[in-house]
Design a protein around this motif. Sequence first.
Motif, PDB file in Angstrom:
ATOM      1  N   GLY A  61       0.808  -1.223   0.000  1.00 49.05           N
ATOM      2  CA  GLY A  61       0.000   0.000   0.000  1.00 49.05           C
ATOM      3  C   GLY A  61       0.836   1.265   0.000  1.00 49.05           C
ATOM      4  N   SER A  62       1.924   1.285   0.794  1.00 49.07           N
ATOM      5  CA  SER A  62       2.690   2.524   0.942  1.00 49.07           C
ATOM      6  C   SER A  62       3.842   2.629  -0.053  1.00 49.07           C
ATOM      7  CB  SER A  62       3.242   2.610   2.367  1.00 49.07           C
ATOM      8  OG  SER A  62       4.014   1.467   2.663  1.00 49.07           O
ATOM      9  N   ALA A  63       4.375   1.492  -0.507  1.00 46.70           N
ATOM     10  CA  ALA A  63       5.568   1.529  -1.366  1.00 46.70           C
ATOM     11  C   ALA A  63       5.295   2.231  -2.692  1.00 46.70           C
ATOM     12  CB  ALA A  63       6.062   0.106  -1.628  1.00 46.70           C
ATOM     13  N   ALA A  64       4.095   2.035  -3.245  1.00 46.37           N
ATOM     14  CA  ALA A  64       3.780   2.630  -4.551  1.00 46.37           C
ATOM     15  C   ALA A  64       3.887   4.152  -4.505  1.00 46.37           C
ATOM     16  CB  ALA A  64       2.383   2.193  -4.981  1.00 46.37           C
ATOM     17  N   ALA A  65       3.410   4.748  -3.391  1.00 47.61           N
ATOM     18  CA  ALA A  65       3.441   6.212  -3.277  1.00 47.61           C
ATOM     19  C   ALA A  65       4.874   6.724  -3.233  1.00 47.61           C
ATOM     20  CB  ALA A  65       2.687   6.637  -2.020  1.00 47.61           C
ATOM     21  N   TYR A  66       5.749   6.038  -2.483  1.00 53.42           N
ATOM     22  CA  TYR A  66       7.149   6.471  -2.366  1.00 53.42           C
ATOM     23  C   TYR A  66       7.885   6.332  -3.698  1.00 53.42           C
ATOM     24  CZ  TYR A  66       6.478   6.371   2.709  1.00 53.42           C
ATOM     25  OH  TYR A  66       6.042   6.599   3.977  1.00 53.42           O
ATOM     26  N   VAL A  67       7.586   5.264  -4.449  1.00 51.04           N
ATOM     27  CA  VAL A  67       8.218   5.083  -5.756  1.00 51.04           C
ATOM     28  C   VAL A  67       7.792   6.203  -6.700  1.00 51.04           C
ATOM     29  CG1 VAL A  67       8.335   3.597  -7.795  1.00 51.04           C
ATOM     30  CG2 VAL A  67       8.447   2.579  -5.515  1.00 51.04           C
ATOM     31  N   LYS A  68       6.495   6.522  -6.681  1.00 50.73           N
ATOM     32  CA  LYS A  68       5.957   7.571  -7.558  1.00 50.73           C
ATOM     33  C   LYS A  68       6.574   8.931  -7.247  1.00 50.73           C
ATOM     34  CE  LYS A  68       1.566   9.577  -9.070  1.00 50.73           C
ATOM     35  NZ  LYS A  68       0.091   9.576  -8.844  1.00 50.73           N
TER      36      LYS A  68
END
Length: 279
Positions: A61-68
């Motif tokens: 859930g949280s990793a996608a936001a940090y990658v973006k």
Amino acid sequence: MSLLTFTLIIFAGALLAGLLGSLTGLGGGVVIIPLLTIAFHIDIRYAIGTSLVAVIATSSGSAAAYVKEGFSNIRIAMFLEVATTSGAILGAILAIYLPTHFIAILAGIVILYSALISLKKKQDHLDVNQSSKLARILKLNGDFPDEHGNKISYAVHRVAGGYGMMMFAGVISGLLGLGSGSLKVVAMDNIMHIPFKVSTTTSNFMIGVTAAASASVYLSRGYIDPVLSMPVVLGVLLGSMIGARILMKTATSWLRILFIVVITILGAEMIYNGLLNKI
């Protein structure tokens, strides 16, 4: 106790675990495993399998936001995942054969260590002039955005040392069902001198992949129970979302210290019960 009542109690406990994990930055596993083993007397291997499923869900859930947003370094993550996933599979296999009280004692020690590390003052490393030769060959050096959107470059050091520490973090993750985020950050921040924002967000990206590797071993051995995993995943996800909102809107330094005290007590309780062979 009916199945519905048990599920609701597990959900409430997982909600609290997600909230605590989010506010302390340690993840829900540090609360889930003591909760299931000490409060509900569930076999620690089932507790670890359940925790791994929750770690995968929260990391995804949280990793996608940090990658973006450009904080996570995917090249570093992919390179170090070779070490952590192989370590995680080894740790998961060891967990099947090691006595449960030994696993409980080790889990308590890692929880105490993680709580201690979370109190340590963070320091950014932004040395761009002395990158290691291996980091240049593998093109691991990178940059991340500041609050104004400007790119800040950084260099990676001591790649071999970080790789070895990551393998150890993978073994601990597979053995104990914890995300081992604190050990991953130690490898990237203290050994490889990667800036703290990059090391924490890259670690968050890696935690889910590492947990998935060891979860496959637990699943094949029948240690992942849907009746336990479903309410835990939902509770931890909701709790971590609430914790993230609290972090953004309020001063939480005293709250973090209070919750770290709670986690320290849980870690000590795990060691105590392990020494008495109650787990």
